[in-house]
Design a protein around this motif. Structure first.
Motif, PDB file in Angstrom:
ATOM      1  N   PHE A   1      40.407  43.755  25.104  1.00  0.00           N
ATOM      2  CA  PHE A   1      41.342  42.885  24.390  1.00  0.00           C
ATOM      3  C   PHE A   1      41.543  41.584  25.163  1.00  0.00           C
ATOM      4  N   ILE A   2      41.715  41.684  26.466  1.00  0.00           N
ATOM      5  CA  ILE A   2      41.914  40.503  27.303  1.00  0.00           C
ATOM      6  C   ILE A   2      40.658  39.635  27.302  1.00  0.00           C
ATOM      7  N   ARG A   3      39.501  40.257  27.407  1.00  0.00           N
ATOM      8  CA  ARG A   3      38.254  39.483  27.403  1.00  0.00           C
ATOM      9  C   ARG A   3      38.097  38.700  26.107  1.00  0.00           C
ATOM     10  N   PHE A   4      38.441  39.331  24.982  1.00  0.00           N
ATOM     11  CA  PHE A   4      38.339  38.624  23.700  1.00  0.00           C
ATOM     12  C   PHE A   4      39.302  37.445  23.660  1.00  0.00           C
ATOM     13  N   VAL A   5      40.518  37.660  24.102  1.00  0.00           N
ATOM     14  CA  VAL A   5      41.522  36.595  24.071  1.00  0.00           C
ATOM     15  C   VAL A   5      41.056  35.399  24.888  1.00  0.00           C
ATOM     16  N   TYR A   6      40.568  35.640  26.085  1.00  0.00           N
ATOM     17  CA  TYR A   6      40.167  34.534  26.957  1.00  0.00           C
ATOM     18  C   TYR A   6      38.848  33.892  26.532  1.00  0.00           C
ATOM     19  N   SER A   7      38.083  34.565  25.694  1.00  0.00           N
ATOM     20  CA  SER A   7      36.835  33.980  25.201  1.00  0.00           C
ATOM     21  C   SER A   7      37.030  33.190  23.913  1.00  0.00           C
ATOM     22  N   ASN A   8      38.179  33.349  23.268  1.00  0.00           N
ATOM     23  CA  ASN A   8      38.360  32.743  21.947  1.00  0.00           C
ATOM     24  C   ASN A   8      39.627  31.915  21.811  1.00  0.00           C
ATOM     25  N   THR A   9      40.313  31.648  22.898  1.00  0.00           N
ATOM     26  CA  THR A   9      41.510  30.806  22.852  1.00  0.00           C
ATOM     27  C   THR A   9      41.293  29.575  23.728  1.00  0.00           C
ATOM     28  N   PRO A  10      42.010  28.487  23.447  1.00  0.00           N
ATOM     29  CA  PRO A  10      41.786  27.248  24.195  1.00  0.00           C
ATOM     30  C   PRO A  10      42.180  27.374  25.657  1.00  0.00           C
ATOM     31  N   PRO A  11      41.483  26.667  26.542  1.00  0.00           N
ATOM     32  CA  PRO A  11      41.811  26.719  27.971  1.00  0.00           C
ATOM     33  C   PRO A  11      43.131  26.010  28.263  1.00  0.00           C
TER      34      PRO A  11
ATOM     35  N   ARG B   1      50.761  32.400  13.346  1.00  0.00           N
ATOM     36  CA  ARG B   1      50.497  32.507  14.787  1.00  0.00           C
ATOM     37  C   ARG B   1      51.680  33.166  15.499  1.00  0.00           C
ATOM     38  N   GLN B   2      52.890  32.740  15.187  1.00  0.00           N
ATOM     39  CA  GLN B   2      54.078  33.322  15.806  1.00  0.00           C
ATOM     40  C   GLN B   2      54.290  34.768  15.362  1.00  0.00           C
ATOM     41  N   LEU B   3      53.938  35.050  14.113  1.00  0.00           N
ATOM     42  CA  LEU B   3      54.098  36.402  13.597  1.00  0.00           C
ATOM     43  C   LEU B   3      53.185  37.381  14.348  1.00  0.00           C
ATOM     44  N   VAL B   4      51.943  36.974  14.582  1.00  0.00           N
ATOM     45  CA  VAL B   4      51.010  37.824  15.321  1.00  0.00           C
ATOM     46  C   VAL B   4      51.512  38.039  16.746  1.00  0.00           C
TER      47      VAL B   4
ATOM     48  N   PRO C   1      41.544  48.751  17.998  1.00  0.00           N
ATOM     49  CA  PRO C   1      41.610  47.947  16.765  1.00  0.00           C
ATOM     50  C   PRO C   1      42.969  47.288  16.564  1.00  0.00           C
ATOM     51  N   VAL C   2      44.034  47.950  16.983  1.00  0.00           N
ATOM     52  CA  VAL C   2      45.385  47.391  16.804  1.00  0.00           C
ATOM     53  C   VAL C   2      45.510  46.058  17.529  1.00  0.00           C
ATOM     54  N   PHE C   3      44.971  45.992  18.733  1.00  0.00           N
ATOM     55  CA  PHE C   3      45.075  44.766  19.521  1.00  0.00           C
ATOM     56  C   PHE C   3      44.017  43.741  19.118  1.00  0.00           C
ATOM     57  N   LEU C   4      42.770  44.183  19.024  1.00  0.00           N
ATOM     58  CA  LEU C   4      41.672  43.238  18.800  1.00  0.00           C
ATOM     59  C   LEU C   4      41.746  42.587  17.426  1.00  0.00           C
ATOM     60  N   GLU C   5      42.014  43.366  16.379  1.00  0.00           N
ATOM     61  CA  GLU C   5      42.026  42.805  15.026  1.00  0.00           C
ATOM     62  C   GLU C   5      43.156  41.792  14.848  1.00  0.00           C
ATOM     63  N   GLN C   6      44.281  42.028  15.477  1.00  0.00           N
ATOM     64  CA  GLN C   6      45.370  41.050  15.385  1.00  0.00           C
ATOM     65  C   GLN C   6      45.058  39.810  16.216  1.00  0.00           C
ATOM     66  N   ALA C   7      44.332  39.986  17.312  1.00  0.00           N
ATOM     67  CA  ALA C   7      43.917  38.831  18.100  1.00  0.00           C
ATOM     68  C   ALA C   7      42.992  37.923  17.283  1.00  0.00           C
ATOM     69  N   LYS C   8      42.139  38.519  16.471  1.00  0.00           N
ATOM     70  CA  LYS C   8      41.265  37.727  15.596  1.00  0.00           C
ATOM     71  C   LYS C   8      42.086  36.908  14.611  1.00  0.00           C
TER      72      LYS C   8
ATOM     73  N   PRO D   1      46.429  46.629  11.759  1.00  0.00           N
ATOM     74  CA  PRO D   1      45.450  47.713  11.670  1.00  0.00           C
ATOM     75  C   PRO D   1      45.966  48.983  12.329  1.00  0.00           C
ATOM     76  N   SER D   2      45.333  50.095  12.022  1.00  0.00           N
ATOM     77  CA  SER D   2      45.721  51.386  12.580  1.00  0.00           C
ATOM     78  C   SER D   2      44.845  51.742  13.770  1.00  0.00           C
ATOM     79  N   PHE D   3      45.323  52.657  14.585  1.00  0.00           N
ATOM     80  CA  PHE D   3      44.525  53.149  15.702  1.00  0.00           C
ATOM     81  C   PHE D   3      43.425  54.059  15.172  1.00  0.00           C
ATOM     82  N   ARG D   4      42.491  54.405  16.048  1.00  0.00           N
ATOM     83  CA  ARG D   4      41.445  55.354  15.693  1.00  0.00           C
ATOM     84  C   ARG D   4      41.436  56.479  16.726  1.00  0.00           C
TER      85      ARG D   4
END
Length: 269
Positions: free
Chosen positions: A201-211, A174-177, A153-160, A38-41
């Motif tokens: 971005f960090i909050r999203f990662v830690y809320s949606n990835t395995p412990p 997964r490796q590509l991202v 958006p660049v960080f968050l959308e790729q994290a999704k 994604p692109s920045f805004r």
């Protein structure tokens, strides 16, 4: 679709939590083994022209303060001082990415130890599988040119996309991202306006990835935490970062684990 997952057996998929853009990037990867990040805004009120105006006003206020003359009954009027040279702000606004940029946040060296922390991202982080990935030489990471660009958006959308790939075991995606995010963060210039986006971005990662399990840390968690450690000299006093620490949880534990693993010799000094 053709594997052993329940979706394949029932011929039904519920992806109500997956947004359209993430699904499009997944389809793009399925056909081309690559995807378009994604692109920045733009941040409202932080365009290059607005940044130039703000700098000009600041210089004018400083100039007026320096030219104030105290009133006196015997004081004779003095000629107006010549304008300071050069006066670049009276000219047309420079193009994006030049003089009108707000200064990048300066890295504060609190000790020899903080110098080692920067290396925790650029020198000690290894992304599995990228050694033989042709993307490493063909992908050009987007670069931020000023404080008016929001890379959220660049960080968050790729994290999704990473979360989706990790959930369904799509290891190449997964490796590509991971590779694209690593290269983007490696060249990312950090401005005050961008710290909040990194924290979200960090909050999203830690809320949606395995412990963490059995001493193993999720690769994206490891990536973002090591990045934060590497820029601690810039964001240590930032309110957004301090609020993230106040949240507590696994991020703080991982953050401290990486810091504590730094060579003990500087700590003993």
């Amino acid at each position: 679709m053709n594997g052993e997952m329940i979706e394949a057996k029932t011929r039904h998929v519920d992806w109500s939590e997956v947004d359209v853009d993430t699904f499009v990037r997944l389809c793009e990867f399925a056909y081309f083994r690559n995807y378009t990040p994604p692109s920045f805004r733009l941040i409202e009120g932080r365009t290059p022209l607005e940044a130039t105006k703000a700098i000009k006003k600041k210089v004018q206020r400083k100039s007026r303060r320096s030219n104030v003359i105290r009133d006196s009954p015997t004081a004779e009027p003095e000629p107006e001082p010549a304008p300071e040279t050069p006066e670049p702000l009276d000219e047309a606004p420079p193009p994006e990415g030049t003089e009108c940029n707000d200064p990048e946040i300066i890295y504060k060296e609190r000790s020899v130890w903080t110098g080692q922390l920067r290396d925790k991202f650029t020198r000690t982080l290894v992304i599995p599988g990228t050694e033989s990935n042709p993307l490493e030489t063909t992908f050009t990471a987007p670069e931020i040119t000023g404080s008016w660009e929001d890379f959220h958006p660049v960080f968050l959308e790729q994290a999704k996309l990473y979360v989706l790939a990790d959930k369904y075991g799509i290891e190449p995606l997964r490796q590509l991202v991971l590779c694209k995010l690593y290269q983007t963060l490696s060249s990312f210039k950090l401005f005050d306006t961008g710290v909040g986006s990194i924290m979200e971005f960090i909050r999203f990662v830690y809320s949606n990835t395995p412990p963490n399990y059995g001493g193993r840390v999720d690769a994206l968690r490891n990536l973002v935490t090591r990045y934060v450690v590497s820029v601690i000299g810039r964001i240590g006093e930032n309110q957004c970062f301090q609020e993230l620490l106040e949240d507590g949880g696994p991020f703080v534990a991982d953050f401290w684990r990486i810091i504590w693993s730094v060579d003990e010799s500087p700590r003993s000094q």
